[in-house]
Design a protein around this motif. Structure first.
Motif, mmCIF file in Angstrom:
data_model
loop_
_atom_site.group_PDB
_atom_site.id
_atom_site.type_symbol
_atom_site.label_atom_id
_atom_site.label_comp_id
_atom_site.label_asym_id
_atom_site.label_seq_id
_atom_site.Cartn_x
_atom_site.Cartn_y
_atom_site.Cartn_z
ATOM 1 N N ASN A 241 -12.550 8.118 2.040
ATOM 2 C CA ASN A 241 -12.343 6.683 1.794
ATOM 3 C C ASN A 241 -10.906 6.390 1.358
ATOM 4 O O ASN A 241 -10.323 5.367 1.742
ATOM 5 N N LEU A 242 -10.350 7.284 0.553
ATOM 6 C CA LEU A 242 -8.962 7.084 0.109
ATOM 7 C C LEU A 242 -8.016 7.145 1.308
ATOM 8 O O LEU A 242 -7.113 6.318 1.448
ATOM 9 N N VAL A 243 -8.249 8.122 2.174
ATOM 10 C CA VAL A 243 -7.406 8.254 3.370
ATOM 11 C C VAL A 243 -7.563 7.012 4.260
ATOM 12 O O VAL A 243 -6.573 6.437 4.728
ATOM 13 N N ALA A 244 -8.819 6.566 4.453
ATOM 14 C CA ALA A 244 -9.058 5.396 5.302
ATOM 15 C C ALA A 244 -8.339 4.170 4.740
ATOM 16 O O ALA A 244 -7.707 3.405 5.483
ATOM 17 N N SER A 245 -8.411 4.002 3.437
ATOM 18 C CA SER A 245 -7.773 2.837 2.806
ATOM 19 C C SER A 245 -6.266 2.874 2.984
ATOM 20 O O SER A 245 -5.636 1.858 3.301
ATOM 21 N N LEU A 246 -5.687 4.046 2.772
ATOM 22 C CA LEU A 246 -4.225 4.136 2.887
ATOM 23 C C LEU A 246 -3.778 4.006 4.341
ATOM 24 O O LEU A 246 -2.721 3.437 4.619
ATOM 25 N N ALA B 164 -1.584 12.064 4.480
ATOM 26 C CA ALA B 164 -2.329 11.785 5.706
ATOM 27 C C ALA B 164 -1.699 10.614 6.468
ATOM 28 O O ALA B 164 -1.662 10.604 7.705
ATOM 29 N N VAL B 165 -1.216 9.639 5.730
ATOM 30 C CA VAL B 165 -0.567 8.486 6.383
ATOM 31 C C VAL B 165 0.714 8.952 7.082
ATOM 32 O O VAL B 165 0.977 8.588 8.237
ATOM 33 N N THR B 166 1.482 9.755 6.391
ATOM 34 C CA THR B 166 2.722 10.290 6.986
ATOM 35 C C THR B 166 2.386 11.082 8.245
ATOM 36 O O THR B 166 3.062 10.953 9.279
ATOM 37 N N ALA B 167 1.335 11.898 8.144
ATOM 38 C CA ALA B 167 0.946 12.727 9.297
ATOM 39 C C ALA B 167 0.507 11.848 10.467
ATOM 40 O O ALA B 167 0.863 12.108 11.616
ATOM 41 N N ALA B 168 -0.248 10.805 10.173
ATOM 42 C CA ALA B 168 -0.724 9.912 11.248
ATOM 43 C C ALA B 168 0.454 9.215 11.921
ATOM 44 O O ALA B 168 0.509 9.088 13.148
ATOM 45 N N ARG B 169 1.399 8.776 11.127
ATOM 46 C CA ARG B 169 2.589 8.125 11.698
ATOM 47 C C ARG B 169 3.361 9.102 12.587
ATOM 48 O O ARG B 169 3.860 8.743 13.652
ATOM 49 N N ARG B 170 3.433 10.346 12.128
ATOM 50 C CA ARG B 170 4.147 11.379 12.892
ATOM 51 C C ARG B 170 3.433 11.646 14.219
ATOM 52 O O ARG B 170 4.065 11.746 15.269
ATOM 53 N N MET C 137 0.824 -1.213 0.000
ATOM 54 C CA MET C 137 0.000 0.000 0.000
ATOM 55 C C MET C 137 0.862 1.268 0.000
ATOM 56 O O MET C 137 0.442 2.301 -0.521
ATOM 57 N N ASP C 138 2.060 1.178 0.564
ATOM 58 C CA ASP C 138 2.987 2.318 0.444
ATOM 59 C C ASP C 138 3.317 2.570 -1.030
ATOM 60 O O ASP C 138 3.368 3.720 -1.488
ATOM 61 N N GLU C 139 3.520 1.474 -1.758
ATOM 62 C CA GLU C 139 3.827 1.604 -3.189
ATOM 63 C C GLU C 139 2.607 2.147 -3.958
ATOM 64 O O GLU C 139 2.748 2.989 -4.840
ATOM 65 N N VAL C 140 1.433 1.680 -3.579
ATOM 66 C CA VAL C 140 0.209 2.188 -4.217
ATOM 67 C C VAL C 140 0.088 3.695 -3.957
ATOM 68 O O VAL C 140 -0.219 4.475 -4.865
ATOM 69 N N GLY C 141 0.370 4.097 -2.726
ATOM 70 C CA GLY C 141 0.338 5.519 -2.385
ATOM 71 C C GLY C 141 1.338 6.309 -3.210
ATOM 72 O O GLY C 141 1.047 7.405 -3.683
ATOM 73 N N ARG C 142 2.508 5.721 -3.398
ATOM 74 C CA ARG C 142 3.535 6.405 -4.194
ATOM 75 C C ARG C 142 3.073 6.557 -5.654
ATOM 76 O O ARG C 142 3.227 7.610 -6.263
ATOM 77 N N LEU C 143 2.506 5.487 -6.190
ATOM 78 C CA LEU C 143 2.033 5.534 -7.580
ATOM 79 C C LEU C 143 0.907 6.563 -7.744
ATOM 80 O O LEU C 143 0.800 7.229 -8.767
ATOM 81 N N TYR C 144 0.088 6.686 -6.716
ATOM 82 C CA TYR C 144 -1.007 7.667 -6.734
ATOM 83 C C TYR C 144 -0.434 9.088 -6.675
ATOM 84 O O TYR C 144 -0.856 9.981 -7.413
ATOM 85 N N GLU C 145 0.545 9.239 -5.796
ATOM 86 C CA GLU C 145 1.186 10.554 -5.622
ATOM 87 C C GLU C 145 1.824 11.032 -6.920
ATOM 88 O O GLU C 145 1.744 12.203 -7.267
ATOM 89 N N PRO D 126 -9.584 5.105 -9.267
ATOM 90 C CA PRO D 126 -10.039 3.708 -9.462
ATOM 91 C C PRO D 126 -8.974 2.683 -9.072
ATOM 92 O O PRO D 126 -9.273 1.676 -8.416
ATOM 93 N N GLU D 127 -7.731 2.936 -9.463
ATOM 94 C CA GLU D 127 -6.661 1.979 -9.176
ATOM 95 C C GLU D 127 -6.398 1.914 -7.672
ATOM 96 O O GLU D 127 -6.130 0.843 -7.123
ATOM 97 N N LEU D 128 -6.482 3.063 -7.010
ATOM 98 C CA LEU D 128 -6.264 3.079 -5.567
ATOM 99 C C LEU D 128 -7.371 2.292 -4.846
ATOM 100 O O LEU D 128 -7.099 1.507 -3.925
ATOM 101 N N LEU D 129 -8.600 2.461 -5.306
ATOM 102 C CA LEU D 129 -9.704 1.733 -4.671
ATOM 103 C C LEU D 129 -9.607 0.239 -4.952
ATOM 104 O O LEU D 129 -9.957 -0.592 -4.095
ATOM 105 N N LEU D 130 -9.132 -0.128 -6.134
ATOM 106 C CA LEU D 130 -8.938 -1.556 -6.437
ATOM 107 C C LEU D 130 -7.913 -2.167 -5.495
ATOM 108 O O LEU D 130 -8.100 -3.266 -4.957
#
Lengths: 212, 336
Positions: free
Chosen positions: A106-111, A201-207, A45-53, A60-64
């Motif tokens: 939903n995107l944030v929740a998924s990531l 958002a994921v980076t922020a949550a980890r921080r 999912m980190d890689e998916v996030g990177r590809l999205y970024e 669609p690809e992120l939700l898949l």
């Protein structure tokens, strides 16, 4: 541990059927849940996030990929619970009262889920009391609030004030986001973090978790 | 030149006395006459009064009946959540086409017999009667991707692109047929331009846009242009990766949100495309100063070049200071 890279690839490729099947296969082979998640699923999912970024993936690809992640996570959850493994953090997330838009949330929740967080998704048009109840019943340490409309942004403030009034604000970190939300607004309403994108958002949550 | 002549001249590539001014106003317009937004969205007389008020006050070259994305969905029977003073919203959790098979029995609505669509048509007629001689009267329809998302649920539609291509194509056929009829009713009522809002199209990448959305936007636009009126295509959100496709749809005016620059739009669409936009409606137009608004439009104009219409990237938001909207109007008035 055997090589379960097929799991990582299935999630990146958005193939829920294969991701679920590989997870079951790994369980049958006696693998433990947490290492599978940490070694293959979170990196996927980190890689998916990177590809999205970098705009190779879109919504669609992120939700898949998120669906594939869930397909793999579902059979692993009971093992995870039995092992007593702790998630990276517990996040109560929702779109605030009066706002029915939820795709960004939903995107944030998924990531976040893909990033190893336990996510309690309250949906859209969520009243402040529901956030309070969810914090109290789940022991969440982060509340993530989303708004898409300028007219519903004040509900973010109302929700944070309600958390304060209920005496739970000090127990949680509050993250805010959504198209019209700005750092300036986040500062005004006393949020602990603002994120411009789902991946940040994921980076922020980890921080926030690291900062305690 | 009046507003109608000015916009038409810009689209035709002729000289203009000043830059045309076409910002989208909805809640800002309703607030300007003290009308709760629910009344603006449900009573075309209130909408027309508010549109005429802001157009008169700030010198907009057009008036528009855009109000919310739920008109067609509402008339088809979708569940709508109403609010007193903000736009109605479609309830995605009980989407009309949550069950795909429902598409087979869904009937194309007749705008004349559909309350919310008819209210918009009546708004066009009223605006046309009151301002049609001097200003462009803009009708409005949902684009194929946005309308499909309204009926199916945007989250689900995103997965449908991969899970069931045939269904997506059937759904797009349905919504484009509906929107052509809706546009026709508005043109017959006096609309001289039709705006198409296709926000959900910015959520998908260029591959899906080219394969699914662009052909249907093109079909809709060709049909509307065949009615003898101009088309404005507006896609909210980040359109950087689909700009070239947007420029091939045939829309005379491409209205960009602020997340793609006008320079990127110009590079992707060529010199002859009329571009509209595109300052950040929140961070610049609402939260900025007259000076920063003017500077932002200077940059927009520099990037877009001659074939340019002034407007924000999306709706002028509620609470935007009057002096900032005046600064936008002054900028348009000072350039040609």
């Amino acid at each position: 541990m055997a090589d379960w890279d097929r799991l990582r690839q299935a999630i990146i490729g958005g193939d829920a059927k294969t991701a679920g099947a590989v997870a079951h296969e790994a369980i049958a082979a006696g693998e433990e849940a947490l290492p599978l998640i940490q070694k293959y699923m979170v990196p996927a999912m980190d890689e998916v996030g990177r590809l999205y970024e970098c705009e190779e993936y879109f919504v669609p690809e992120l939700l898949l990929s998120a669906r594939a992640m869930k397909a793999a996570l579902d059979p692993l959850r009971p093992l995870l619970a039995a092992s007593g493994a702790k998630p990276a953090g517990k996040v109560v997330i929702g779109t605030v009262k009066g706002d029915l838009h939820d795709i960004g949330k939903n995107l944030v929740a998924s990531l976040l889920e893909g990033g190893g967080f336990e996510v309690i998704d309250l949906g859209a048009d969520v009243a402040p009391q529901k956030f309070i109840d969810a914090v109290e019943t789940t022991g969440a340490n982060i509340v993530a609030l989303s708004a898409l409309l300028t007219v519903t942004m004040p509900s973010i403030k109302t929700t944070i004030e309600a958390l304060k009034a209920a005496g739970v604000r000090d127990r949680v970190k509050v993250m805010v986001g959504g198209a019209p939300v700005t750092q300036q607004f986040a500062d005004q309403v006393g949020a602990d973090a603002y994120s411009e994108s789902a991946t940040s958002a994921v980076t922020a949550a980890r921080r926030l978790v690291a900062a305690g | 030149m009046n507003g109608k002549e000015r916009i038409r001249a810009m689209v035709a590539g002729k000289a203009v006395d000043r830059l045309p001014l076409m910002p989208i106003t909805m809640m800002f317009a309703a607030d300007s006459i003290g009308a709760p937004y629910r009344r603006y969205a449900t009573d075309h007389r209130v909408l027309a009064e508010a549109q005429l008020a802001v157009a008169g006050r700030y010198g907009f070259d057009y008036v528009s009946v855009i109000s919310d994305p739920a008109r067609e969905a509402s008339d088809l029977g979708a569940r709508i959540e109403w609010f007193d003073n903000q736009p109605p919203a479609i309830v995605e959790s009980s989407a009309l086409l949550a069950d795909k098979s429902a598409l087979r029995t869904l009937q194309l609505p007749d705008p004349a017999g559909s309350p919310r669509m008819q209210d918009r048509v009546s708004g066009v007629a009223l605006l046309s009667a009151q301002a049609g001689d001097s200003r462009i009267v803009e009708g409005w329809v949902e684009g194929p991707c946005a309308m499909a998302a309204d009926l199916r649920g945007v989250n689900t539609l995103m997965l449908d692109f991969y899970d069931d291509e045939a269904f997506v194509l059937d759904l797009f056929e349905f919504v484009v047929a509906m929107e052509i009829a809706f546009a026709r009713a508005q043109v017959d009522a006096g609309a001289t331009l039709i705006g198409i809002g296709d926000a959900a199209a910015s959520l998908i990448g260029p591959r899906l846009y080219t394969k699914f959305v662009q052909p249907y936007e093109t079909k809709l636009i060709a049909a509307i242009r065949g009615m003898g009126v101009m088309v404005r295509l507006h896609i909210c959100g980040n359109t950087k990766k689909i700009l070239a496709g947007m420029g091939q749809t045939g829309a005379e005016i491409v209205d960009l949100d602020f997340l793609a620059t006008l320079a990127e739009g110009r590079a992707a669409m060529g010199d002859s495309q009329v571009l509209l936009g595109n300052i950040d409606p929140v961070r610049v137009l609402r939260d900025g100063t007259p000076e920063s608004v003017t500077a932002a439009f200077e940059e927009c104009h520099r990037q877009a070049g001659r074939r340019y219409i002034v407007g924000a990237g999306c709706e002028v938001t509620r609470g935007t200071p009057e002096e900032n909207v005046m600064a936008m109007a002054r900028f348009a008035g000072s350039r040609n």
